[in-house]
Scaffold this motif. Sequence first.
Motif, PDB file in Angstrom:
ATOM      1  N   LEU A  66       0.569  -1.602  -0.237  1.00 16.06           N
ATOM      2  CA  LEU A  66       0.022  -0.405  -0.156  1.00 16.06           C
ATOM      3  C   LEU A  66       0.826   1.227   0.041  1.00 16.06           C
ATOM      4  O   LEU A  66       2.088   1.414   1.063  1.00 16.06           O
ATOM      5  N   TYR A  67       0.537   2.337  -0.938  1.00 12.81           N
ATOM      6  CA  TYR A  67       1.381   2.920  -0.570  1.00 12.81           C
ATOM      7  C   TYR A  67       0.373   4.802  -0.538  1.00 12.81           C
ATOM      8  O   TYR A  67      -0.570   4.829  -1.201  1.00 12.81           O
ATOM      9  N   THR A  68       0.595   5.343   0.350  1.00 15.09           N
ATOM     10  CA  THR A  68       0.864   6.450   0.686  1.00 15.09           C
ATOM     11  C   THR A  68       1.363   7.887   1.138  1.00 15.09           C
ATOM     12  O   THR A  68       2.220   7.843   0.453  1.00 15.09           O
ATOM     13  N   ALA A  69       0.547   9.416   1.791  1.00 13.86           N
ATOM     14  CA  ALA A  69       1.158  10.571   1.114  1.00 13.86           C
ATOM     15  C   ALA A  69       0.483  11.253   2.088  1.00 13.86           C
ATOM     16  O   ALA A  69      -0.770  11.175   2.184  1.00 13.86           O
ATOM     17  N   GLU A  70       1.302  12.008   2.532  1.00 12.02           N
ATOM     18  CA  GLU A  70       0.739  13.681   2.631  1.00 12.02           C
ATOM     19  C   GLU A  70       0.682  12.849   4.252  1.00 12.02           C
ATOM     20  O   GLU A  70      -1.119  13.204   3.838  1.00 12.02           O
ATOM     21  N   GLN A  71       0.971  13.213   5.044  1.00 19.57           N
ATOM     22  CA  GLN A  71       0.964  13.142   5.981  1.00 19.57           C
ATOM     23  C   GLN A  71      -0.008  14.139   7.303  1.00 19.57           C
ATOM     24  O   GLN A  71       0.059  15.306   6.973  1.00 19.57           O
ATOM     25  N   CYS A  72      -0.872  14.287   7.489  1.00 20.44           N
ATOM     26  CA  CYS A  72      -1.805  15.025   8.072  1.00 20.44           C
ATOM     27  C   CYS A  72      -2.327  15.098   9.809  1.00 20.44           C
ATOM     28  O   CYS A  72      -2.583  14.069   9.622  1.00 20.44           O
ATOM     29  N   SER A  73      -2.192  16.065  10.336  1.00 21.87           N
ATOM     30  CA  SER A  73      -2.731  16.368  11.562  1.00 21.87           C
ATOM     31  C   SER A  73      -3.707  15.980  12.442  1.00 21.87           C
ATOM     32  O   SER A  73      -4.461  15.665  13.244  1.00 21.87           O
ATOM     33  N   ALA A 108      -5.753  17.040   1.132  1.00 26.93           N
ATOM     34  CA  ALA A 108      -5.128  16.328   0.913  1.00 26.93           C
ATOM     35  C   ALA A 108      -5.453  15.616  -0.484  1.00 26.93           C
ATOM     36  O   ALA A 108      -4.789  15.999  -2.032  1.00 26.93           O
ATOM     37  N   GLN A 109      -6.544  14.803   0.260  1.00 25.89           N
ATOM     38  CA  GLN A 109      -7.182  14.641  -0.722  1.00 25.89           C
ATOM     39  C   GLN A 109      -7.804  15.250  -1.399  1.00 25.89           C
ATOM     40  O   GLN A 109      -7.685  14.460  -3.565  1.00 25.89           O
TER      41      GLN A 109
END
Length: 366
Positions: A325-332, A340-341
Amino acid sequence: MRYSLRLFITLLLVTLALPMGLSAQQKTYTVVIDAGHGGHDAGACAFGRKEKDINLAVALLTRKYIEQAHPEIKVYMTRSTDVFVGLQQRANFANKKKADLFISIHTNSASSAKASGTETYVLGLRRANDNLEVSKRENQVILLEKDYKETYEGFDPNSTESYIIFEFMQNVHLATSINVASEVQKSFVKLGRGNRSVRQGPFLVIRETAMPSILIELGFITNKAESDYLASERGRKELAQGIADGFSRYYEKYVRATSSQQRKQQKVTSDEESASQQSSATTSSEGEEYYRIQIASSRQPLETSDPYFRNAKDVQREQRGKLYLYTAEQCSTLSEARQAQQRLAKSYPDCYIVRYRKGVRDKEIY
């Protein structure tokens, strides 16, 4: 169209399934050569000649020349005799072999006897009528297959509406396919053949393949001079050698030259991912939750530096069962994740939000 969403999701996963080039998982570079038509499907015919025969002769020679130039490469044929093979079967064969490249060889035809020249296609849709007409003609072979409506989920090769799905497909191998196609066309130009350039077309046989794929139209069987050339031993040898030479240039430039660099980068990438995971674990252990945007999944690992991820920041890879699985842009916050989505959806339409707690994937938010 009832099949469009399911096809889109399936193809998005399938096209991500295999990494390009030489990888740790696949040491041997593999090419599948597809001789178009065959058996009771003669393809285009003119001047007493059949497309299926020209395609097979050139395909067999292409295999021979590639094997001679690169004995380290495995080369397979979807057919090596005069037999009928369905489009889906051809693609399935290439997928099963886990090929790094799929080359489909065809011969063109036109209502005008003056039409001439070679062209090489990659998957896509450009609204030029001639591109679409060539695609329709080559796709009509499915009408000879039993239960084609079920196999291709309602796809009608004669309906322009059926091709709309290609507008929405994400092909992570497009850049590589264009590189290969460009080198092949350069070879044809050197031979003095008419250059009809690299084009995009919605061909079913390369739509279903999970690797970089090209479809070559060697020339027009309906043009007497070109038909004579295609039927001659000289013409077939020159065209096959041109395809093999074009492949060799691509292979040396984009595969061999980058494989050593990729191996060096693998360790750096692995170290960076480990550091990132440790950082995430430290943050979550302090009681904080965070969100990331999942943009893709695959059955074999892709490097986070892969060109497919060029429109995403801070790409991370994690393994879950047999999937990567590939994820991007960590958000708090969830609000930040929503924003971001929306940004990432322009390049990755099926992306969604994943919540993490204590460094562990906790919830998927669509």
